[in-house]
Design an enzyme around this catalytic site. Structure first.
Site, PDB file in Angstrom:
ATOM      1  N   LEU A   1       0.808  -1.226   0.000  1.00 35.38           N
ATOM      2  CA  LEU A   1       0.000   0.000   0.000  1.00 35.38           C
ATOM      3  C   LEU A   1       0.835   1.268   0.000  1.00 35.38           C
ATOM      4  O   LEU A   1       0.308   2.352  -0.240  1.00 35.38           O
ATOM      5  CB  LEU A   1      -0.939  -0.001   1.213  1.00 35.38           C
ATOM      6  CG  LEU A   1      -1.842  -1.239   1.346  1.00 35.38           C
ATOM      7  CD1 LEU A   1      -2.718  -1.116   2.592  1.00 35.38           C
ATOM      8  CD2 LEU A   1      -2.686  -1.430   0.105  1.00 35.38           C
ATOM      9  N   ASP A   2       2.117   1.160   0.284  1.00 35.80           N
ATOM     10  CA  ASP A   2       3.006   2.317   0.396  1.00 35.80           C
ATOM     11  C   ASP A   2       3.748   2.513  -0.928  1.00 35.80           C
ATOM     12  O   ASP A   2       4.470   1.629  -1.380  1.00 35.80           O
ATOM     13  CB  ASP A   2       3.998   2.071   1.527  1.00 35.80           C
ATOM     14  CG  ASP A   2       4.971   3.209   1.740  1.00 35.80           C
ATOM     15  OD1 ASP A   2       4.862   4.240   1.036  1.00 35.80           O
ATOM     16  OD2 ASP A   2       5.847   3.075   2.607  1.00 35.80           O
ATOM     17  N   THR A   3       3.555   3.669  -1.554  1.00 35.52           N
ATOM     18  CA  THR A   3       4.228   3.927  -2.844  1.00 35.52           C
ATOM     19  C   THR A   3       5.512   4.745  -2.689  1.00 35.52           C
ATOM     20  O   THR A   3       6.066   5.208  -3.688  1.00 35.52           O
ATOM     21  CB  THR A   3       3.285   4.665  -3.808  1.00 35.52           C
ATOM     22  OG1 THR A   3       2.878   5.903  -3.197  1.00 35.52           O
ATOM     23  CG2 THR A   3       2.062   3.830  -4.141  1.00 35.52           C
ATOM     24  N   SER A   4       5.990   4.913  -1.471  1.00 38.16           N
ATOM     25  CA  SER A   4       7.204   5.712  -1.288  1.00 38.16           C
ATOM     26  C   SER A   4       8.412   5.085  -1.979  1.00 38.16           C
ATOM     27  O   SER A   4       9.407   5.769  -2.247  1.00 38.16           O
ATOM     28  CB  SER A   4       7.503   5.903   0.202  1.00 38.16           C
ATOM     29  OG  SER A   4       7.771   4.667   0.834  1.00 38.16           O
ATOM     30  N   TRP A   5       8.325   3.783  -2.303  1.00 34.14           N
ATOM     31  CA  TRP A   5       9.425   3.118  -3.008  1.00 34.14           C
ATOM     32  C   TRP A   5       9.693   3.733  -4.373  1.00 34.14           C
ATOM     33  O   TRP A   5      10.775   3.557  -4.942  1.00 34.14           O
ATOM     34  CB  TRP A   5       9.132   1.621  -3.169  1.00 34.14           C
ATOM     35  CG  TRP A   5       7.899   1.316  -3.953  1.00 34.14           C
ATOM     36  CD1 TRP A   5       6.651   1.125  -3.469  1.00 34.14           C
ATOM     37  CD2 TRP A   5       7.793   1.188  -5.376  1.00 34.14           C
ATOM     38  NE1 TRP A   5       5.765   0.883  -4.495  1.00 34.14           N
ATOM     39  CE2 TRP A   5       6.439   0.907  -5.677  1.00 34.14           C
ATOM     40  CE3 TRP A   5       8.706   1.266  -6.422  1.00 34.14           C
ATOM     41  CZ2 TRP A   5       5.983   0.720  -6.974  1.00 34.14           C
ATOM     42  CZ3 TRP A   5       8.251   1.075  -7.722  1.00 34.14           C
ATOM     43  CH2 TRP A   5       6.913   0.807  -7.986  1.00 34.14           C
TER      44      TRP A   5
END
EC number: 6.3.5.13
Length: 411
Positions: free
Chosen positions: A334-338
């Site tokens: 769910l985290d797109t900070s990558w």
């Protein structure tokens, strides 16, 4: 291989596994690999161990390339006999159970294993070989740190001296983990993504790189001498013989995957000269690398799930209009900070279109990287926006599946 003498409980579990999987497929809920194995395990708590008994088993694990390497390995090993394998990528224990049930009695099994489940699967299957491909950051909101996974692998191998390991000597994290094993075959499979291995996992000192060589400045870890290595358009085996490798899969990374596959097959006794033609028969894997012609457009699909995977995809993609698709549903993380770990500059200068649930997150990242782009709200609109010719599609997991489903509906 003769049909194993399973207990009544295991035979009942096998039958219900097949039935549950068939029902899942018939109702359009998926290929049934996970639900089938789950039902089987409810009947037989030792289902995986019982199904694995009597087979010679190889486990393939790593952050990237597991599905492709597993498919190539099954093809290479297939010259010796039938091979059970989870070819569609259901890489947790329920998927392994379904794959073994579906294959029936086979002398060999090659199983892709999620890196977090590897120790458990090794213990239950009593596999005689483990192939370790690479380790890098993945799905930051739920995946463990790279060093944590490497430490778990090292502990696993310390307690399994009978297991033969085939490992990528170009990845310091993999090398450190595999060094705990008593029997290791090293493959120079390469490592384009370096951002998770600047520090020695043994002592915390800096890792220096000079060409192909790397070493910890404190002397605690050094790149091993490989027995197998990728060289140009082929692979050099442990005797020094060069074998030209012909693949229908793009990129140097797949040559490296082929080198690992050949090393695994050779360990089990498959002659390399017989295995090589089998590698050339492998085309797309669960739609990955597939090329589809539609409306005078030649569309190629590349799956990329994490920063290292995107780096390899950019290397494979041709200089042509490129659609980047990003979702952040549960299978994607769910985290797109990558996205900020990915350098998108390789697509600068191409015509870039973006789509997906989280296209705006990608838009901000491309702005930072000074990559011009066009936003489209669907794959259909992307096709309409480009002229006849080639379109490269790079997408993360569910975005990739959405586009495949759209193409399947029309074709």
């Amino acid at each position: 291989m003769t049909e194993p003498r399973y207990s009544l409980r295991t035979r009942l579990a096998s039958g219900l596994t097949k039935s549950a999987a068939a029902l899942s497929r018939a109702t359009g809920r998926g290929d049934g690999a996970v639900i089938g194995g789950r039902v089987g395990q409810m009947i037989d708590p030792e289902f995986l161990a019982n199904l694995a008994a009597g087979r010679r088993i190889a486990l393939i694990s790593g952050t990237n390339g597991k599905t492709t390497t597993t498919r190539l390995t099954a093809a290479a090993l297939g010259v010796l006999g039938n091979v059970a394998t989870n070819s569609l990528g259901a890489n947790m224990p329920h998927g392994h159970m379904s794959a073994l049930v579906k294959a029936g009695a086979t002398p060999f099994a090659v199983l892709e294993v999620d890196e977090h489940y590897l120790a458990d699967v090794l213990k239950k299957t009593k596999a005689e070989l483990v192939a370790l491909l690479n380790l890098s950051r993945d799905q930051l909101d739920r995946a463990q740190e790279v060093a944590t996974v490497a430490a778990k692998w090292r502990t696993m191998l310390t307690g399994a001296p009978e297991v033969h390991v085939i490992a990528n000597c170009d990845d310091p994290m993999v090398t450190w983990a595999a060094s705990a094993a008593t029997q290791v075959t090293w493959v120079a499979a390469g490592q384009r993504w370096l951002d998770d291995s600047w520090v020695c996992p043994e002592c915390g000192s800096r890792i220096e790189r000079h060409g192909e060589q790397w070493f910890c400045v404190n002397g605690d870890l050094t790149r091993p001498m490989p027995q197998w290595q990728v060289e140009g358009d082929g692979v050099v085996d442990p005797t020094g013989v060069f074998h030209e490798v012909h693949l229908q899969l793009p990129g140097r990374v797949n040559k490296a995957n082929a080198a690992t596959a050949l090393a695994v097959a050779a360990y089990f006794g498959a002659p390399t000269l017989r295995s090589l033609p089998k590698l050339a028969e492998v085309t797309s894997i669960a739609g990955r690398y597939a090329t589809v012609v539609r409306d005078d457009r030649v569309i190629r699909l590349l799956l990329s799930k994490n920063p290292a995977g995107w780096l390899e995809a950019f290397d494979m993609a041709e200089d042509a209009p490129t659609l980047l698709a990003i979702n952040a549903r549960d299978p994607d993380g769910l985290d797109t900070s990558w996205l900020y770990d990915v350098d998108f500059s390789p697509v600068r200068g191409r015509r870039v279109l973006i789509t997906g649930d989280r296209a705006m997150d990608l838009a901000v990242r491309l702005e930072v990287n000074e990559v011009p782009f066009e936003h489209v709200t669907s794959f259909e609109k992307a096709l309409a926006a480009i002229p006849p010719g080639r379109l490269e599609v790079i997408a993360n997991y569910t975005a990739f599946q959405d586009i495949r489903a759209e193409l399947d509906r029309v074709n």
